[in-house]
Design a protein around this motif. Structure first.
Motif, PDB file in Angstrom:
ATOM      1  N   THR A 147       0.840  -1.201   0.000  1.00  0.00           N
ATOM      2  CA  THR A 147       0.000   0.000   0.000  1.00  0.00           C
ATOM      3  C   THR A 147       0.869   1.241   0.000  1.00  0.00           C
ATOM      4  O   THR A 147       0.464   2.280  -0.491  1.00  0.00           O
ATOM      5  CB  THR A 147      -0.924   0.006   1.241  1.00  0.00           C
ATOM      6  N   ALA A 148       2.082   1.137   0.539  1.00  0.00           N
ATOM      7  CA  ALA A 148       2.980   2.292   0.570  1.00  0.00           C
ATOM      8  C   ALA A 148       3.719   2.414  -0.757  1.00  0.00           C
ATOM      9  O   ALA A 148       4.017   1.433  -1.416  1.00  0.00           O
ATOM     10  CB  ALA A 148       3.993   2.118   1.699  1.00  0.00           C
ATOM     11  N   ARG A 149       3.991   3.691  -1.124  1.00  0.00           N
ATOM     12  CA  ARG A 149       4.768   3.911  -2.336  1.00  0.00           C
ATOM     13  C   ARG A 149       6.178   3.379  -2.139  1.00  0.00           C
ATOM     14  O   ARG A 149       6.758   3.498  -1.075  1.00  0.00           O
ATOM     15  CB  ARG A 149       4.859   5.414  -2.643  1.00  0.00           C
TER      16      ARG A 149
END
Length: 191
Positions: free
Chosen positions: A34-36
């Motif tokens: 979900t994190a870049r």
């Protein structure tokens, strides 16, 4: 040169080679971050085709694997002895020998002349695949009931020629051939 398979492209039933060993993918799960900047991970439930060991392993999406040098050849069961289980390759007519470990629970279905598929890795036999159904003779069972219907809802135990015990309908008699599912190990009809 064999084609390369990326981890993200592995699906159920995919065959791939990892650390010079052939594997069969039983299940796969892709976890996207979900994190870049996070990396997509692929969790694979896989079976080692040489040892039949099953385990899970997580790979990065970009990891690459070779396609294994696997081939399936038609073979018929000949006999077994102290050296193993012997099969006749139907194309080259050479005798292929498999160990008890390679044959596994297929022993319950092996009868003379049974046509199976032998799996070869780098030209060497590593295991076998049975047909979906095998016809086996009933060697022991209680006497059949003459009034028993073909519905088959009531069953009895029957010992087959390979030693396998299965449940069969009451109308089946000793000496009859029955069709047995190699997956479920259940009665599938008269042969």
């Amino acid at each position: 040169m064999a084609a390369l398979i990326e981890a993200i492209d592995i699906k159920r039933k995919t065959l791939f080679e990892h650390e010079d060993t052939p594997f069969y993918c039983m299940d796969v799960e892709v976890n996207s971050p979900t994190a870049r900047g996070g990396q997509t991970l692929v969790r694979v439930k896989m079976r080692n085709l040489l040892t039949n060991a099953v385990f899970e392993r997580t790979f990065k999406a970009g990891e690459k694997f070779k396609e294994p040098d696997l081939e399936q050849v038609d073979a018929t069961y000949l006999y077994s002895d102290g050296d193993g289980y012997h099969f006749l390759d139907q194309q080259s007519f050479e005798t292929l020998t498999l160990t008890e470990n390679m044959v596994g629970n297929a022993l319950d279905f092996l009868v003379d002349g049974l046509l199976i598929q032998v799996n070869k890795y780098n030209g060497n036999p590593i295991g076998l695949e049975l047909p979906i159904f095998v016809d086996l003779a009933v060697t022991e069972t209680e006497p059949g009931l003459s009034g028993a219907s073909q519905s088959g809802s009531v069953t009895k135990v029957a010992k087959l020629e390979t030693g396998l015990d299965i449940r069969v309908p009451l109308f089946i008699k000793e000496g009859e051939k029955v069709k047995v599912s190699t997956e479920s190990r259940e009665f599938a009809g008269r042969a």
